[in-house]
Write an enzyme that holds these catalytic residues in place. Sequence first.
Site, PDB file in Angstrom:
ATOM      1  N   ASP A 160       0.837  -1.193   0.000  1.00  0.00           N
ATOM      2  CA  ASP A 160       0.000   0.000   0.000  1.00  0.00           C
ATOM      3  C   ASP A 160       0.874   1.245   0.000  1.00  0.00           C
ATOM      4  OD1 ASP A 160      -2.246   1.553   0.191  1.00  0.00           O
ATOM      5  OD2 ASP A 160      -2.774   0.955   2.227  1.00  0.00           O
ATOM      6  N   ASP A 221     -10.212   4.334  -1.653  1.00  0.00           N
ATOM      7  CA  ASP A 221     -10.761   3.402  -0.671  1.00  0.00           C
ATOM      8  C   ASP A 221     -12.284   3.323  -0.704  1.00  0.00           C
ATOM      9  OD1 ASP A 221      -8.217   3.053   0.186  1.00  0.00           O
ATOM     10  OD2 ASP A 221      -8.413   4.220   2.007  1.00  0.00           O
TER      11      ASP A 221
END
Length: 559
Positions: A160, A221
Amino acid sequence: MATRTNRASRLRRAAVAAAGVLVAGVGAVPAAAAATPAQLLQVPPMGWNAWNTYGCGATQSLIESVADSLVANGMRDAGYRYVNVDDCWMTRDANGNLTGNSHYPDMKALGDYLHARGLGFGIYESPGAKTCAGYAGSAGHEVNDAGTFASWGVDYLKYDYCESASSLSAQTADFARMRTALQATGRPIVFSINPNSGSNTGAGVTRDWGDVSDQVRSTEDIGDQWWGQSWPNGIANIITENATLAWRAGPGSFNDADMLEVGNGGLSTTEEQTHFAMWAMMASPLIASANPGSINATSLALLKNPRLIAIDQDTLGLQARVVGGSRLVNSSGSLVLAKPLANGDVALALYNGSDSAQTLSASLAAVGLPGTGTWTDQYTGNVVQTGAALTTQVPAHGTAVYRVTTPGAPASWYTTFVNPTAGARSYEAEDPAHSIVAGRWTGNSGAVFAACPACSGGQKVSWIGGTNKLYLNGVYARNAGTYPVTVQYVNGGGARDASVWTNGGNLQKVSFSGNGDWNSTQTATVQLTLNAGYNTVSFGNEYGGWAPDIDRISVPATG
Protein backbone atom coordinates in the site's frame (compact mmCIF):
# COMPACT_ATOMS: atom_id res chain seq x y z
CA MET A 1 -6.29 0.35 2.62
CA ALA A 2 -4.91 3.56 0.92
CA THR A 3 -4.35 5.10 4.35
CA ARG A 4 -6.78 2.32 5.29
CA THR A 5 -7.82 -0.65 2.80
CA ASN A 6 -7.51 -4.36 1.43
CA ARG A 7 -7.94 -7.72 -0.68
CA ALA A 8 -6.77 -11.49 -1.27
CA SER A 9 -6.24 -14.33 -3.82
CA ARG A 10 -6.38 -17.79 -5.38
CA LEU A 11 -3.11 -18.70 -7.16
CA ARG A 12 -2.95 -19.67 -10.79
CA ARG A 13 -3.24 -23.45 -10.94
CA ALA A 14 -0.48 -24.05 -13.47
CA ALA A 15 2.18 -22.08 -11.64
CA VAL A 16 1.05 -23.00 -8.15
CA ALA A 17 0.32 -26.68 -8.56
CA ALA A 18 3.82 -27.11 -9.97
CA ALA A 19 5.13 -25.38 -6.88
CA GLY A 20 3.14 -27.65 -4.57
CA VAL A 21 0.91 -24.92 -3.17
CA LEU A 22 -2.66 -25.95 -2.38
CA VAL A 23 -5.25 -24.04 -4.39
CA ALA A 24 -8.43 -26.08 -3.98
CA GLY A 25 -9.28 -28.40 -1.11
CA VAL A 26 -7.88 -28.68 2.37
CA GLY A 27 -4.23 -29.20 3.13
CA ALA A 28 -1.01 -27.62 4.23
CA VAL A 29 0.70 -24.91 2.22
CA PRO A 30 4.47 -25.49 2.25
CA ALA A 31 6.74 -22.88 3.77
CA ALA A 32 8.63 -22.51 0.51
CA ALA A 33 8.13 -23.58 -3.08
CA ALA A 34 9.64 -23.12 -6.51
CA ALA A 35 8.29 -20.09 -8.34
CA THR A 36 8.82 -18.44 -11.67
CA PRO A 37 8.04 -14.91 -12.81
CA ALA A 38 5.00 -16.35 -14.65
CA GLN A 39 1.63 -14.89 -13.74
CA LEU A 40 0.27 -16.20 -10.46
CA LEU A 41 -3.37 -15.28 -10.95
CA GLN A 42 -5.43 -16.99 -13.61
CA VAL A 43 -8.63 -15.83 -11.92
CA PRO A 44 -9.24 -13.04 -9.39
CA PRO A 45 -8.36 -13.94 -5.80
CA MET A 46 -10.94 -14.54 -3.08
CA GLY A 47 -10.50 -14.16 0.64
CA TRP A 48 -11.04 -12.03 3.72
CA ASN A 49 -9.31 -8.93 5.13
CA ALA A 50 -9.38 -7.53 8.64
CA TRP A 51 -9.24 -3.79 8.04
CA ASN A 52 -12.76 -2.62 7.33
CA THR A 53 -14.18 -4.33 10.41
CA TYR A 54 -11.30 -4.23 12.88
CA GLY A 55 -8.73 -1.68 11.71
CA CYS A 56 -5.73 -1.66 14.03
CA GLY A 57 -7.74 -3.62 16.61
CA ALA A 58 -7.15 -6.99 14.95
CA THR A 59 -4.94 -9.53 16.72
CA GLN A 60 -3.40 -12.90 15.95
CA SER A 61 -6.03 -14.70 18.02
CA LEU A 62 -8.80 -12.84 16.23
CA ILE A 63 -7.37 -13.78 12.83
CA GLU A 64 -7.28 -17.40 13.94
CA SER A 65 -10.92 -17.24 15.05
CA VAL A 66 -11.87 -15.74 11.68
CA ALA A 67 -10.16 -18.65 9.94
CA ASP A 68 -12.22 -21.10 11.97
CA SER A 69 -15.41 -19.19 11.11
CA LEU A 70 -14.61 -19.22 7.38
CA VAL A 71 -14.36 -22.99 7.57
CA ALA A 72 -17.48 -23.40 9.72
CA ASN A 73 -19.79 -21.17 7.66
CA GLY A 74 -18.75 -22.60 4.29
CA MET A 75 -16.99 -19.52 2.92
CA ARG A 76 -13.67 -21.35 2.56
CA ASP A 77 -15.30 -24.06 0.50
CA ALA A 78 -17.08 -21.40 -1.58
CA GLY A 79 -13.63 -20.11 -2.60
CA TYR A 80 -12.60 -17.58 0.07
CA ARG A 81 -9.07 -18.84 0.62
CA TYR A 82 -6.81 -15.99 1.65
CA VAL A 83 -6.97 -14.60 5.17
CA ASN A 84 -5.24 -11.23 5.13
CA VAL A 85 -3.70 -9.41 8.05
CA ASP A 86 -3.74 -5.68 7.32
CA ASP A 87 -1.78 -2.74 8.77
CA CYS A 88 -0.54 -2.37 12.38
CA TRP A 89 0.89 -5.87 12.85
CA MET A 90 4.60 -5.09 12.52
CA THR A 91 7.70 -3.76 14.21
CA ARG A 92 11.45 -4.07 13.57
CA ASP A 93 13.89 -5.71 15.93
CA ALA A 94 17.37 -4.44 16.80
CA ASN A 95 18.75 -6.08 13.65
CA GLY A 96 16.24 -4.40 11.38
CA ASN A 97 14.18 -7.54 10.80
CA LEU A 98 10.42 -7.38 10.59
CA THR A 99 8.59 -9.15 13.37
CA GLY A 100 5.09 -9.17 14.76
CA ASN A 101 4.31 -6.77 17.58
CA SER A 102 2.54 -7.62 20.84
CA HIS A 103 -0.75 -8.25 18.99
CA TYR A 104 0.95 -10.80 16.71
CA PRO A 105 3.43 -12.75 18.86
CA ASP A 106 4.25 -15.47 16.28
CA MET A 107 3.67 -14.75 12.59
CA LYS A 108 5.09 -18.10 11.48
CA ALA A 109 2.66 -19.88 13.78
CA LEU A 110 -0.20 -17.80 12.36
CA GLY A 111 0.71 -18.88 8.84
CA ASP A 112 0.87 -22.51 9.94
CA TYR A 113 -2.56 -22.18 11.59
CA LEU A 114 -4.10 -20.86 8.37
CA HIS A 115 -2.40 -23.40 6.14
CA ALA A 116 -3.55 -26.29 8.33
CA ARG A 117 -7.13 -25.20 7.62
CA GLY A 118 -6.66 -25.03 3.86
CA LEU A 119 -6.33 -21.23 3.85
CA GLY A 120 -3.69 -18.86 2.49
CA PHE A 121 -1.73 -16.35 4.56
CA GLY A 122 -1.97 -12.73 3.48
CA ILE A 123 0.00 -9.85 4.95
CA TYR A 124 0.33 -6.07 4.57
CA GLU A 125 3.25 -3.72 4.03
CA SER A 126 4.12 -0.39 2.41
CA PRO A 127 6.98 0.82 0.16
CA GLY A 128 7.59 3.85 2.36
CA ALA A 129 9.40 4.35 5.64
CA LYS A 130 6.03 4.08 7.37
CA THR A 131 2.78 2.29 6.61
CA CYS A 132 -0.47 4.20 6.27
CA ALA A 133 -1.09 3.74 10.00
CA GLY A 134 2.46 4.79 10.91
CA TYR A 135 4.14 1.42 11.47
CA ALA A 136 7.43 0.17 10.01
CA GLY A 137 7.46 0.25 6.20
CA SER A 138 9.68 -1.71 3.82
CA ALA A 139 11.70 1.13 2.28
CA GLY A 140 15.33 -0.04 2.10
CA HIS A 141 14.41 -3.48 3.48
CA GLU A 142 12.70 -5.02 0.48
CA VAL A 143 14.99 -8.04 0.00
CA ASN A 144 15.12 -8.87 3.69
CA ASP A 145 11.37 -8.38 4.18
CA ALA A 146 10.53 -10.55 1.18
CA GLY A 147 12.72 -13.30 2.63
CA THR A 148 10.98 -12.94 5.98
CA PHE A 149 7.57 -13.25 4.36
CA ALA A 150 8.63 -16.39 2.51
CA SER A 151 10.01 -17.94 5.70
CA TRP A 152 6.66 -17.35 7.42
CA GLY A 153 4.77 -19.02 4.57
CA VAL A 154 3.13 -15.84 3.30
CA ASP A 155 1.07 -16.41 0.15
CA TYR A 156 -0.15 -12.88 -0.57
CA LEU A 157 1.26 -9.40 0.00
CA LYS A 158 -0.83 -6.24 -0.05
CA TYR A 159 1.59 -3.38 -0.74
CA ASP A 160 0.00 0.00 0.00
CA TYR A 161 1.68 3.19 -1.22
CA CYS A 162 1.15 5.62 1.66
CA GLU A 163 3.68 8.34 0.82
CA SER A 164 3.88 10.72 -2.09
CA ALA A 165 6.24 9.81 -4.91
CA SER A 166 8.40 12.35 -6.70
CA SER A 167 6.92 10.97 -9.92
CA LEU A 168 4.75 8.12 -11.14
CA SER A 169 7.88 6.44 -12.44
CA ALA A 170 9.45 6.61 -8.97
CA GLN A 171 6.39 4.93 -7.50
CA THR A 172 6.51 2.29 -10.21
CA ALA A 173 10.16 1.60 -9.37
CA ASP A 174 9.27 1.13 -5.69
CA PHE A 175 6.66 -1.48 -6.57
CA ALA A 176 9.00 -3.22 -8.99
CA ARG A 177 11.70 -3.43 -6.32
CA MET A 178 9.47 -5.46 -4.02
CA ARG A 179 8.12 -7.62 -6.82
CA THR A 180 11.66 -8.56 -7.82
CA ALA A 181 12.48 -9.35 -4.19
CA LEU A 182 9.40 -11.57 -3.84
CA GLN A 183 10.22 -13.48 -7.01
CA ALA A 184 13.79 -14.02 -5.81
CA THR A 185 12.54 -15.88 -2.70
CA GLY A 186 11.37 -18.82 -4.81
CA ARG A 187 7.97 -18.74 -3.16
CA PRO A 188 4.88 -17.77 -5.23
CA ILE A 189 3.55 -14.75 -3.32
CA VAL A 190 0.70 -12.85 -4.97
CA PHE A 191 1.61 -9.16 -5.21
CA SER A 192 -1.35 -6.83 -4.74
CA ILE A 193 -0.57 -3.11 -4.95
CA ASN A 194 -2.41 0.11 -4.17
CA PRO A 195 -0.90 3.16 -5.87
CA ASN A 196 -3.75 5.47 -4.80
CA SER A 197 -2.69 6.23 -1.21
CA GLY A 198 -0.80 9.22 0.09
CA SER A 199 -0.98 12.12 -2.34
CA ASN A 200 -1.30 9.80 -5.32
CA THR A 201 -5.10 9.75 -5.51
CA GLY A 202 -6.10 8.64 -8.99
CA ALA A 203 -2.81 6.89 -9.76
CA GLY A 204 -4.62 3.58 -10.19
CA VAL A 205 -6.34 4.73 -13.36
CA THR A 206 -3.47 6.59 -15.01
CA ARG A 207 -1.49 3.60 -16.25
CA ASP A 208 -1.60 -0.17 -16.66
CA TRP A 209 0.16 -1.56 -13.56
CA GLY A 210 0.37 -5.15 -14.80
CA ASP A 211 4.11 -4.82 -15.37
CA VAL A 212 4.76 -4.55 -11.61
CA SER A 213 1.88 -6.40 -9.93
CA ASP A 214 -0.57 -9.28 -10.09
CA GLN A 215 -3.47 -6.99 -9.27
CA VAL A 216 -3.89 -3.28 -8.66
CA ARG A 217 -6.30 -1.20 -6.61
CA SER A 218 -7.90 0.80 -9.37
CA THR A 219 -9.73 3.36 -7.23
CA GLU A 220 -9.65 5.14 -3.89
CA ASP A 221 -10.76 3.40 -0.67
CA ILE A 222 -14.21 1.91 -0.36
CA GLY A 223 -16.66 2.86 2.38
CA ASP A 224 -19.76 1.04 3.64
CA GLN A 225 -22.07 3.33 1.66
CA TRP A 226 -23.71 3.66 -1.73
CA TRP A 227 -22.24 7.04 -2.67
CA GLY A 228 -19.31 9.07 -1.35
CA GLN A 229 -19.22 12.82 -1.83
CA SER A 230 -15.72 12.79 -0.34
CA TRP A 231 -13.39 10.07 0.88
CA PRO A 232 -14.16 7.18 1.16
CA ASN A 233 -15.74 6.11 -2.10
CA GLY A 234 -19.13 4.48 -2.22
CA ILE A 235 -20.14 1.49 -4.30
CA ALA A 236 -21.46 3.68 -7.14
CA ASN A 237 -18.27 5.78 -7.31
CA ILE A 238 -16.12 2.70 -7.74
CA ILE A 239 -18.36 1.04 -10.33
CA THR A 240 -18.30 4.14 -12.52
CA GLU A 241 -14.50 4.27 -12.48
CA ASN A 242 -13.57 0.62 -12.55
CA ALA A 243 -15.99 -0.24 -15.36
CA THR A 244 -13.85 1.84 -17.74
CA LEU A 245 -10.74 -0.28 -17.11
CA ALA A 246 -11.84 -3.59 -18.65
CA TRP A 247 -9.25 -3.19 -21.42
CA ARG A 248 -6.33 -3.80 -19.05
CA ALA A 249 -7.72 -6.71 -16.98
CA GLY A 250 -6.99 -10.37 -17.58
CA PRO A 251 -5.15 -13.39 -16.19
CA GLY A 252 -2.07 -12.18 -14.37
CA SER A 253 -3.34 -8.62 -13.90
CA PHE A 254 -6.72 -7.80 -12.36
CA ASN A 255 -8.35 -4.53 -11.34
CA ASP A 256 -9.01 -4.58 -7.61
CA ALA A 257 -12.16 -2.58 -6.81
CA ASP A 258 -11.39 -2.91 -3.07
CA MET A 259 -12.91 -5.04 -0.34
CA LEU A 260 -16.48 -6.23 -0.15
CA GLU A 261 -18.72 -4.37 2.29
CA VAL A 262 -21.39 -7.09 2.10
CA GLY A 263 -22.59 -7.84 5.64
CA ASN A 264 -21.18 -4.70 7.27
CA GLY A 265 -24.59 -3.04 7.65
CA GLY A 266 -24.31 0.16 5.63
CA LEU A 267 -26.01 -1.05 2.44
CA SER A 268 -29.55 -2.18 1.69
CA THR A 269 -30.14 -5.71 0.45
CA THR A 270 -30.51 -4.37 -3.11
CA GLU A 271 -27.27 -2.39 -2.82
CA GLU A 272 -25.42 -5.43 -1.46
CA GLN A 273 -26.63 -7.47 -4.45
CA THR A 274 -25.38 -4.80 -6.84
CA HIS A 275 -22.07 -4.56 -4.98
CA PHE A 276 -21.36 -8.29 -5.15
CA ALA A 277 -22.71 -8.82 -8.67
CA MET A 278 -20.80 -5.90 -10.17
CA TRP A 279 -17.54 -6.95 -8.47
CA ALA A 280 -18.07 -10.39 -10.06
CA MET A 281 -18.81 -8.87 -13.48
CA MET A 282 -15.72 -6.65 -13.22
CA ALA A 283 -13.49 -9.64 -12.37
CA SER A 284 -12.47 -7.91 -9.15
CA PRO A 285 -10.93 -9.84 -6.28
CA LEU A 286 -13.69 -10.92 -3.89
CA ILE A 287 -12.27 -10.00 -0.49
CA ALA A 288 -14.87 -10.10 2.25
CA SER A 289 -14.46 -7.89 5.31
CA ALA A 290 -17.49 -8.60 7.50
CA ASN A 291 -17.01 -10.75 10.61
CA PRO A 292 -17.70 -14.26 9.26
CA GLY A 293 -18.71 -15.45 12.71
CA SER A 294 -21.65 -13.07 13.02
CA ILE A 295 -22.64 -12.08 9.48
CA ASN A 296 -26.40 -12.16 8.80
CA ALA A 297 -27.84 -15.06 6.83
CA THR A 298 -28.90 -12.97 3.80
CA SER A 299 -25.48 -11.43 3.33
CA LEU A 300 -23.75 -14.76 3.87
CA ALA A 301 -25.92 -16.42 1.23
CA LEU A 302 -25.01 -13.65 -1.21
CA LEU A 303 -21.28 -14.05 -0.52
CA LYS A 304 -21.64 -17.78 -1.20
CA ASN A 305 -23.82 -17.44 -4.32
CA PRO A 306 -22.23 -20.05 -6.61
CA ARG A 307 -23.51 -18.52 -9.85
CA LEU A 308 -22.08 -15.05 -9.19
CA ILE A 309 -18.83 -16.53 -7.87
CA ALA A 310 -18.55 -18.57 -11.08
CA ILE A 311 -18.83 -15.36 -13.13
CA ASP A 312 -16.01 -13.77 -11.13
CA GLN A 313 -13.88 -16.91 -11.23
CA ASP A 314 -14.43 -17.69 -14.90
CA THR A 315 -11.19 -18.97 -16.38
CA LEU A 316 -11.14 -16.54 -19.31
CA GLY A 317 -10.33 -13.94 -16.66
CA LEU A 318 -12.02 -11.15 -18.61
CA GLN A 319 -13.59 -8.06 -17.08
CA ALA A 320 -17.05 -7.13 -18.32
CA ARG A 321 -17.15 -4.49 -21.07
CA VAL A 322 -19.60 -1.60 -21.04
CA VAL A 323 -21.88 -2.05 -24.06
CA GLY A 324 -24.50 0.56 -23.18
CA GLY A 325 -25.53 3.08 -20.59
CA SER A 326 -25.79 6.74 -19.72
CA ARG A 327 -24.16 9.36 -17.54
CA LEU A 328 -26.04 11.33 -14.92
CA VAL A 329 -24.64 14.46 -13.30
CA ASN A 330 -25.38 12.82 -9.96
CA SER A 331 -24.59 9.20 -9.08
CA SER A 332 -23.65 6.78 -11.82
CA GLY A 333 -26.51 6.55 -14.32
CA SER A 334 -27.16 3.16 -15.90
CA LEU A 335 -24.78 0.69 -17.47
CA VAL A 336 -25.17 -2.47 -19.50
CA LEU A 337 -22.14 -4.74 -19.21
CA ALA A 338 -21.21 -7.96 -20.99
CA LYS A 339 -18.68 -10.52 -19.81
CA PRO A 340 -17.70 -13.45 -22.08
CA LEU A 341 -17.37 -16.76 -20.23
CA ALA A 342 -15.10 -19.70 -20.95
CA ASN A 343 -17.84 -22.14 -22.04
CA GLY A 344 -19.19 -19.71 -24.65
CA ASP A 345 -21.91 -18.20 -22.47
CA VAL A 346 -22.15 -14.48 -21.78
CA ALA A 347 -22.99 -12.75 -18.49
CA LEU A 348 -25.06 -9.59 -18.92
CA ALA A 349 -25.63 -7.05 -16.16
CA LEU A 350 -28.14 -4.19 -16.21
CA TYR A 351 -26.96 -1.73 -13.57
CA ASN A 352 -29.14 1.13 -12.32
CA GLY A 353 -27.00 3.64 -10.44
CA SER A 354 -29.77 6.23 -10.15
CA ASP A 355 -32.10 6.93 -7.23
CA SER A 356 -35.29 5.70 -8.93
CA ALA A 357 -36.33 2.56 -10.79
CA GLN A 358 -35.42 2.36 -14.48
CA THR A 359 -36.50 0.13 -17.35
CA LEU A 360 -33.31 -1.24 -18.92
CA SER A 361 -32.64 -3.54 -21.86
CA ALA A 362 -29.87 -5.86 -23.02
CA SER A 363 -29.45 -7.88 -26.19
CA LEU A 364 -27.22 -10.59 -27.59
CA ALA A 365 -26.77 -8.58 -30.78
CA ALA A 366 -25.00 -5.85 -28.79
CA VAL A 367 -22.15 -8.27 -28.07
CA GLY A 368 -22.10 -9.92 -31.49
CA LEU A 369 -24.02 -13.10 -30.65
CA PRO A 370 -26.55 -14.20 -33.27
CA GLY A 371 -29.85 -15.91 -32.57
CA THR A 372 -31.53 -16.49 -29.23
CA GLY A 373 -30.41 -17.74 -25.85
CA THR A 374 -31.62 -18.98 -22.49
CA TRP A 375 -31.48 -16.24 -19.85
CA THR A 376 -30.89 -17.42 -16.28
CA ASP A 377 -31.21 -15.06 -13.30
CA GLN A 378 -27.93 -15.26 -11.39
CA TYR A 379 -29.42 -14.37 -8.01
CA THR A 380 -32.03 -17.14 -8.03
CA GLY A 381 -30.90 -19.61 -10.68
CA ASN A 382 -34.31 -19.39 -12.37
CA VAL A 383 -34.62 -19.36 -16.16
CA VAL A 384 -36.54 -16.20 -17.01
CA GLN A 385 -36.87 -16.46 -20.80
CA THR A 386 -35.53 -17.69 -24.11
CA GLY A 387 -34.92 -14.88 -26.54
CA ALA A 388 -32.49 -12.50 -28.21
CA ALA A 389 -33.12 -9.53 -25.91
CA LEU A 390 -34.55 -8.69 -22.53
CA THR A 391 -36.18 -5.63 -21.03
CA THR A 392 -36.81 -5.39 -17.30
CA GLN A 393 -37.40 -2.88 -14.57
CA VAL A 394 -34.39 -2.51 -12.30
CA PRO A 395 -34.89 -0.91 -8.88
CA ALA A 396 -32.94 2.11 -7.70
CA HIS A 397 -29.33 1.10 -6.96
CA GLY A 398 -30.13 -2.37 -8.29
CA THR A 399 -28.56 -4.68 -10.86
CA ALA A 400 -30.16 -7.47 -12.85
CA VAL A 401 -27.67 -10.19 -13.83
CA TYR A 402 -28.20 -13.00 -16.33
CA ARG A 403 -26.12 -15.82 -17.71
CA VAL A 404 -27.16 -16.40 -21.30
CA THR A 405 -26.52 -19.68 -23.09
CA THR A 406 -26.71 -19.51 -26.88
CA PRO A 407 -26.85 -22.96 -28.50
CA GLY A 408 -24.72 -23.20 -31.61
CA ALA A 409 -22.56 -20.17 -30.87
CA PRO A 410 -18.83 -20.92 -31.13
CA ALA A 411 -16.99 -20.89 -27.80
CA SER A 412 -14.61 -18.27 -29.16
CA TRP A 413 -17.36 -15.84 -30.22
CA TYR A 414 -15.93 -13.29 -27.81
CA THR A 415 -12.66 -12.80 -29.68
CA THR A 416 -14.25 -10.32 -32.08
CA PHE A 417 -16.00 -8.65 -29.17
CA VAL A 418 -12.81 -7.99 -27.19
CA ASN A 419 -10.32 -7.42 -30.01
CA PRO A 420 -9.71 -3.74 -30.85
CA THR A 421 -10.13 -2.22 -34.27
CA ALA A 422 -7.11 -0.60 -35.89
CA GLY A 423 -8.73 2.32 -37.70
CA ALA A 424 -9.33 5.91 -36.67
CA ARG A 425 -11.62 6.26 -33.66
CA SER A 426 -13.24 8.95 -31.53
CA TYR A 427 -13.73 8.85 -27.77
CA GLU A 428 -16.50 10.89 -26.19
CA ALA A 429 -15.62 12.60 -22.92
CA GLU A 430 -18.89 11.35 -21.40
CA ASP A 431 -18.66 7.76 -22.69
CA PRO A 432 -19.31 5.45 -19.70
CA ALA A 433 -17.09 2.81 -21.29
CA HIS A 434 -14.04 5.09 -21.29
CA SER A 435 -14.30 8.25 -19.17
CA ILE A 436 -13.62 9.02 -15.52
CA VAL A 437 -13.86 12.44 -13.94
CA ALA A 438 -11.97 13.38 -10.79
CA GLY A 439 -14.17 14.43 -7.91
CA ARG A 440 -17.58 13.09 -7.05
CA TRP A 441 -19.65 13.85 -10.16
CA THR A 442 -21.61 16.76 -8.67
CA GLY A 443 -21.44 20.53 -9.01
CA ASN A 444 -18.90 22.21 -6.75
CA SER A 445 -16.87 19.04 -6.33
CA GLY A 446 -14.78 17.82 -9.20
CA ALA A 447 -15.18 17.89 -12.93
CA VAL A 448 -18.72 17.19 -14.10
CA PHE A 449 -20.64 15.82 -17.04
CA ALA A 450 -22.82 18.58 -18.46
CA ALA A 451 -25.40 18.88 -21.22
CA CYS A 452 -24.01 20.37 -24.45
CA PRO A 453 -26.38 20.55 -27.45
CA ALA A 454 -23.53 21.57 -29.75
CA CYS A 455 -21.31 18.66 -28.69
CA SER A 456 -21.05 15.47 -30.71
CA GLY A 457 -22.59 13.25 -28.05
CA GLY A 458 -24.81 15.87 -26.44
CA GLN A 459 -22.58 16.15 -23.38
CA LYS A 460 -19.17 17.46 -22.34
CA VAL A 461 -16.93 17.45 -19.26
CA SER A 462 -16.60 20.81 -17.50
CA TRP A 463 -14.67 22.28 -14.55
CA ILE A 464 -11.35 20.60 -15.37
CA GLY A 465 -8.49 22.12 -13.37
CA GLY A 466 -6.57 21.85 -10.14
CA THR A 467 -7.38 18.42 -8.68
CA ASN A 468 -10.27 17.99 -11.14
CA LYS A 469 -9.27 15.81 -14.08
CA LEU A 470 -10.70 13.90 -16.98
CA TYR A 471 -9.30 10.44 -17.75
CA LEU A 472 -10.10 8.77 -21.07
CA ASN A 473 -9.25 5.08 -20.76
CA GLY A 474 -8.83 2.38 -23.37
CA VAL A 475 -7.55 4.67 -26.13
CA TYR A 476 -6.15 2.21 -28.67
CA ALA A 477 -3.06 2.39 -30.85
CA ARG A 478 -1.94 -0.51 -33.00
CA ASN A 479 1.64 0.75 -33.02
CA ALA A 480 3.52 2.89 -30.55
CA GLY A 481 4.24 6.40 -31.74
CA THR A 482 3.36 10.07 -31.58
CA TYR A 483 0.09 10.86 -33.32
CA PRO A 484 -1.89 14.03 -34.16
CA VAL A 485 -4.96 13.70 -31.95
CA THR A 486 -7.87 16.09 -32.52
CA VAL A 487 -9.43 17.52 -29.37
CA GLN A 488 -12.95 18.89 -29.79
CA TYR A 489 -13.72 21.34 -26.99
CA VAL A 490 -15.86 24.25 -25.83
CA ASN A 491 -14.30 27.55 -24.72
CA GLY A 492 -16.30 30.75 -24.90
CA GLY A 493 -13.69 32.77 -23.02
CA GLY A 494 -10.08 33.67 -23.64
CA ALA A 495 -7.31 31.15 -24.27
CA ARG A 496 -7.19 28.39 -21.67
CA ASP A 497 -4.27 26.14 -20.81
CA ALA A 498 -4.55 22.42 -20.17
CA SER A 499 -2.18 19.73 -18.98
CA VAL A 500 -2.38 16.63 -21.16
CA TRP A 501 -0.76 13.31 -20.19
CA THR A 502 -0.62 9.86 -21.70
CA ASN A 503 -0.30 6.87 -19.37
CA GLY A 504 0.59 9.08 -16.43
CA GLY A 505 3.61 10.61 -18.15
CA ASN A 506 4.58 12.64 -21.22
CA LEU A 507 2.99 15.75 -19.71
CA GLN A 508 2.63 18.71 -22.02
CA LYS A 509 1.10 22.15 -21.66
CA VAL A 510 -1.41 22.96 -24.40
CA SER A 511 -3.12 26.30 -25.01
CA PHE A 512 -6.70 26.18 -26.36
CA SER A 513 -8.06 29.35 -27.95
CA GLY A 514 -11.53 30.67 -27.18
CA ASN A 515 -14.12 31.82 -29.73
CA GLY A 516 -16.41 33.84 -27.45
CA ASP A 517 -19.26 31.32 -27.81
CA TRP A 518 -20.07 28.74 -25.12
CA ASN A 519 -22.66 27.16 -27.43
CA SER A 520 -20.27 25.97 -30.13
CA THR A 521 -17.29 23.64 -30.36
CA GLN A 522 -13.74 24.18 -31.59
CA THR A 523 -10.94 21.80 -32.47
CA ALA A 524 -7.21 21.72 -31.80
CA THR A 525 -4.55 19.17 -32.73
CA VAL A 526 -2.32 17.78 -29.97
CA GLN A 527 0.64 15.47 -30.58
CA LEU A 528 0.17 12.55 -28.17
CA THR A 529 2.65 9.76 -27.47
CA LEU A 530 0.78 6.45 -27.34
CA ASN A 531 1.94 2.97 -26.42
CA ALA A 532 1.07 0.01 -28.60
CA GLY A 533 -2.22 -1.31 -27.24
CA TYR A 534 -4.45 0.60 -24.86
CA ASN A 535 -3.68 3.98 -23.32
CA THR A 536 -5.05 6.51 -20.84
CA VAL A 537 -5.22 10.15 -21.94
CA SER A 538 -5.65 12.63 -19.08
CA PHE A 539 -6.70 16.30 -19.08
CA GLY A 540 -6.14 18.76 -16.25
CA ASN A 541 -4.75 22.23 -15.59
CA GLU A 542 -1.70 22.45 -13.37
CA TYR A 543 -1.13 26.12 -14.14
CA GLY A 544 -4.06 27.85 -12.43
CA GLY A 545 -7.58 28.47 -13.70
CA TRP A 546 -9.70 26.11 -15.77
CA ALA A 547 -9.00 23.99 -18.82
CA PRO A 548 -11.49 24.10 -21.69
CA ASP A 549 -14.56 21.88 -21.53
CA ILE A 550 -13.84 18.65 -23.43
CA ASP A 551 -16.28 17.13 -25.91
CA ARG A 552 -14.25 14.29 -27.43
CA ILE A 553 -10.88 13.27 -28.86
CA SER A 554 -10.29 11.67 -32.26
CA VAL A 555 -7.29 9.39 -32.84
CA PRO A 556 -6.13 8.71 -36.41
CA ALA A 557 -5.31 5.26 -37.74
CA THR A 558 -2.21 4.04 -35.93
CA GLY A 559 -0.85 1.41 -38.29
